[in-house]
Design a protein around this motif. Sequence first.
Motif, PDB file in Angstrom:
ATOM      1  N   GLU A   6       0.832  -1.200   0.000  1.00  0.00           N
ATOM      2  CA  GLU A   6       0.000   0.000   0.000  1.00  0.00           C
ATOM      3  C   GLU A   6       0.870   1.255   0.000  1.00  0.00           C
ATOM      4  O   GLU A   6       1.718   1.446   0.868  1.00  0.00           O
ATOM      5  N   GLN A   7       0.653   2.096  -1.017  1.00  0.00           N
ATOM      6  CA  GLN A   7       1.472   3.298  -1.128  1.00  0.00           C
ATOM      7  C   GLN A   7       0.776   4.484  -0.477  1.00  0.00           C
ATOM      8  O   GLN A   7      -0.442   4.596  -0.538  1.00  0.00           O
ATOM      9  N   ASP A   8       1.597   5.340   0.134  1.00  0.00           N
ATOM     10  CA  ASP A   8       1.055   6.568   0.705  1.00  0.00           C
ATOM     11  C   ASP A   8       2.049   7.670   0.358  1.00  0.00           C
ATOM     12  O   ASP A   8       3.003   7.914   1.089  1.00  0.00           O
ATOM     13  N   LEU A   9       1.814   8.266  -0.808  1.00  0.00           N
ATOM     14  CA  LEU A   9       2.824   9.178  -1.343  1.00  0.00           C
ATOM     15  C   LEU A   9       3.044  10.411  -0.471  1.00  0.00           C
ATOM     16  O   LEU A   9       4.078  11.061  -0.564  1.00  0.00           O
ATOM     17  N   ASP A  24       5.128   0.793   3.994  1.00  0.00           N
ATOM     18  CA  ASP A  24       5.597   0.571   5.352  1.00  0.00           C
ATOM     19  C   ASP A  24       6.774  -0.409   5.371  1.00  0.00           C
ATOM     20  O   ASP A  24       6.657  -1.549   4.912  1.00  0.00           O
ATOM     21  N   VAL A  25       7.912   0.027   5.909  1.00  0.00           N
ATOM     22  CA  VAL A  25       9.126  -0.791   5.870  1.00  0.00           C
ATOM     23  C   VAL A  25       8.979  -2.049   6.725  1.00  0.00           C
ATOM     24  O   VAL A  25       9.365  -3.140   6.304  1.00  0.00           O
ATOM     25  N   LEU A  26       8.393  -1.912   7.914  1.00  0.00           N
ATOM     26  CA  LEU A  26       8.247  -3.092   8.777  1.00  0.00           C
ATOM     27  C   LEU A  26       7.394  -4.163   8.098  1.00  0.00           C
ATOM     28  O   LEU A  26       7.744  -5.347   8.105  1.00  0.00           O
ATOM     29  N   ALA A  27       6.281  -3.739   7.486  1.00  0.00           N
ATOM     30  CA  ALA A  27       5.418  -4.713   6.805  1.00  0.00           C
ATOM     31  C   ALA A  27       6.189  -5.408   5.688  1.00  0.00           C
ATOM     32  O   ALA A  27       6.073  -6.623   5.501  1.00  0.00           O
ATOM     33  N   ARG A  28       7.001  -4.644   4.970  1.00  0.00           N
ATOM     34  CA  ARG A  28       7.775  -5.233   3.873  1.00  0.00           C
ATOM     35  C   ARG A  28       8.831  -6.203   4.404  1.00  0.00           C
ATOM     36  O   ARG A  28       9.065  -7.255   3.825  1.00  0.00           O
ATOM     37  N   LEU A  29       9.466  -5.823   5.514  1.00  0.00           N
ATOM     38  CA  LEU A  29      10.464  -6.720   6.108  1.00  0.00           C
ATOM     39  C   LEU A  29       9.812  -8.028   6.536  1.00  0.00           C
ATOM     40  O   LEU A  29      10.350  -9.120   6.304  1.00  0.00           O
ATOM     41  N   PRO A  72       8.818  -9.064  -8.595  1.00  0.00           N
ATOM     42  CA  PRO A  72       7.977  -8.100  -7.908  1.00  0.00           C
ATOM     43  C   PRO A  72       6.495  -8.424  -8.177  1.00  0.00           C
ATOM     44  O   PRO A  72       6.226  -9.133  -9.145  1.00  0.00           O
ATOM     45  N   PRO A  73       5.548  -7.951  -7.401  1.00  0.00           N
ATOM     46  CA  PRO A  73       5.697  -6.968  -6.329  1.00  0.00           C
ATOM     47  C   PRO A  73       6.038  -7.574  -4.963  1.00  0.00           C
ATOM     48  O   PRO A  73       6.171  -6.845  -3.999  1.00  0.00           O
ATOM     49  N   MET A  74       6.183  -8.895  -4.875  1.00  0.00           N
ATOM     50  CA  MET A  74       6.493  -9.535  -3.592  1.00  0.00           C
ATOM     51  C   MET A  74       7.738  -8.892  -2.967  1.00  0.00           C
ATOM     52  O   MET A  74       8.785  -8.877  -3.592  1.00  0.00           O
ATOM     53  N   PRO A  75       7.641  -8.318  -1.775  1.00  0.00           N
ATOM     54  CA  PRO A  75       8.834  -7.694  -1.195  1.00  0.00           C
ATOM     55  C   PRO A  75       9.843  -8.757  -0.731  1.00  0.00           C
ATOM     56  O   PRO A  75       9.454  -9.763  -0.143  1.00  0.00           O
ATOM     57  N   THR A  76      11.104  -8.558  -1.065  1.00  0.00           N
ATOM     58  CA  THR A  76      12.152  -9.439  -0.535  1.00  0.00           C
ATOM     59  C   THR A  76      13.251  -8.553   0.054  1.00  0.00           C
ATOM     60  O   THR A  76      13.380  -7.399  -0.338  1.00  0.00           O
ATOM     61  N   TRP A  77      14.022  -9.120   0.962  1.00  0.00           N
ATOM     62  CA  TRP A  77      15.065  -8.335   1.624  1.00  0.00           C
ATOM     63  C   TRP A  77      16.089  -7.832   0.624  1.00  0.00           C
ATOM     64  O   TRP A  77      16.536  -6.692   0.690  1.00  0.00           O
ATOM     65  N   GLY A  78      16.451  -8.688  -0.318  1.00  0.00           N
ATOM     66  CA  GLY A  78      17.445  -8.298  -1.319  1.00  0.00           C
ATOM     67  C   GLY A  78      16.952  -7.148  -2.179  1.00  0.00           C
ATOM     68  O   GLY A  78      17.677  -6.186  -2.445  1.00  0.00           O
ATOM     69  N   LEU A 125       8.001   5.083  -1.902  1.00  0.00           N
ATOM     70  CA  LEU A 125       6.612   5.163  -2.342  1.00  0.00           C
ATOM     71  C   LEU A 125       5.666   5.247  -1.149  1.00  0.00           C
ATOM     72  O   LEU A 125       4.459   5.088  -1.294  1.00  0.00           O
ATOM     73  N   GLY A 126       6.257   5.455   0.028  1.00  0.00           N
ATOM     74  CA  GLY A 126       5.428   5.552   1.227  1.00  0.00           C
ATOM     75  C   GLY A 126       4.927   4.200   1.735  1.00  0.00           C
ATOM     76  O   GLY A 126       3.976   4.131   2.507  1.00  0.00           O
TER      77      GLY A 126
END
Lengths: 304, 308
Positions: free
Chosen positions: A62-65, A92-97, A249-255, A89-90
């Motif tokens: 979810e983006q929050d510009l 959330d980093v924790l959610a992505r981690l 993408p769009p699956m977030p990965t650490w790399g 892109l706004g």
Amino acid sequence: MNVQALRNAQLFDKIEPRLRYAGETMREVARRPSALVGGVMLVLVLLISLGFPLFYPIDPLEQDLLARFTPPAWQDGGVWVHPLGTDNLGRDVLARLLHGSRVSLLVGFSAVLVAALAGIVLGLVSGYYGGRLDSIVMRIADVFMAYPFMLLTISVIAVLGTSIFNLILVLGLSDWVTYARTIRGSVLSLKEKEFVEASRAIGTPHRVIIFRHILPNVFSPLLVLGTLRVANIIIWESGLSFLGMGVPPPMPTWGRMLAEGRIYITDAWWLVTLPGVAIMITILAINLLGDGLRDALDPRLRNI
Amino acid sequence: MLPYLLKRLWHTVFVIIGISVISFFFIHLSGDPVMLMLPADASHQEIEALREQLGFNAPLYEQYFRFAFRAIQGDFGNSLYYKIPAMQLIIERLPASLELATAAMIIALVVAVPIGIISAVRRGSLLDMGSMLGALFGLSMPHFWLGIMLILLFSVQLGWLPTSGRGTLAHLIMPSLALGLSLTAMFARLTRSVMLEVLNLDYIRTARSKGLRERMVISKHALKNALIPIVTVAGMQFGFLLGGTVIIETVFAWPGVGRLVVQAIFNRDYPLVQSIVLVLALIFVAVNFLVDMLYMYLDPQINYFEDK
């Protein structure tokens, strides 16, 4: 009722030695602080990775510009809605981690499973039967050993295309050699032992000797090796992801988070720092556990 | 010794053939390699032309033999993107990668071996525990992330070192540190465990009991034997270092073959990818062969006639 109790007792008799052995091993492992710390850390990582939707159900895409580049909450300008800040892109980093942890762990453990299965079969068969089969398998192993692993995986991924399935398969199949060699070595010494000779003398089929008598005895080096390799595979997965050859993408990965964050290194330190910290904590947990397991189960393997 | 050498040489030839087979066939994994190399909207004529140009119409085995025959003569085909011989590109870029890998290896050995020795000699001391904990952290850090962290600290925050490129010693510091760290950690652990083993052997007790100073015992007697596994692993790891340059060169925009191969993949320049993979694997095999020779020199006790 009595018959049932008797049967239970018989069953218990049968399984008790193995249970006691496993219990002793567990105690031996638990006596090492490093194994204990690593084990607890890894269990925590796994629990968080599996259970985070219960306590942090934020959408990683979810983006929050308007909230781009929000720093972590403890810094000036940070907000507790985004504890570890947001990206370009706004998001959330924790959610992505948290979502990224699933990719790393899934690929790490599955690839090791694929590699171990291939390696176990080839190592057992080539060590047990020896002869021409053994030399063919070992020469093929030499070729695989000579191939720079990273190049092999990136070139194959580049051809096959990126998907989580391809990634697991390629990483797994490139890594079978270590297992095959370790197991072959153990089998070579085991097959000269009296218990193998004895079962051969009473006419036990080779298949049964290999899987029932030899396999359980190579289990400890296998466990140690497998644990330590999970760490390597996770690092490789993050490297491939970093190069844009990991899970698409769009699956977030650490790399990929590291690769994307690198562009904003001057403005947003957290984007390049936190995914690396996540990788490091996971790998550290696995390495600590692996080291402890190795010391407890098989001191001869110290140099792996 | 000669039979051993010949056997080893035959092994090497076998491995090289195997490597050439894998390098040749991997681009056929997807079915039709021509489709990989052209954009999705390529016309039928373009596809046919490229197929003809690269000889993909011949049977596979014939293609392989043609590829192998040319490769023996040093002809690895042309890069599709740069339109010049792949070998020329590789030769231009290879020194940069070798420089990086060598620097990383030197850093790793120079830092790790003394740490490993001191840890083994002062086993259980604070220094030992500290350095082994450090080694564990070193092993748990992806090297490209360390590279990024070094950039963040030394380039972005402090402004001491350049972020990318090659040329001066300052350019070499961060990439080689990042590439060498996990190796340093590994060598420190290896040296320590090998030294611990060696220090328990009888001849060390003999050396001590004849009144040699501890320094001599460690540097002359113990270290020489401990070096054997270290040299072997160093040789094996050199190939992995070359593979590891793929990511580090991308992070630091280092103009070596690692970055070339990543660019070649994104340019769909598969003949170039194939050539780089083959050349790096050959270097790896050559290094291993040399290490084996060095091994003979370091350990005259090894029995080279065991298979006779």
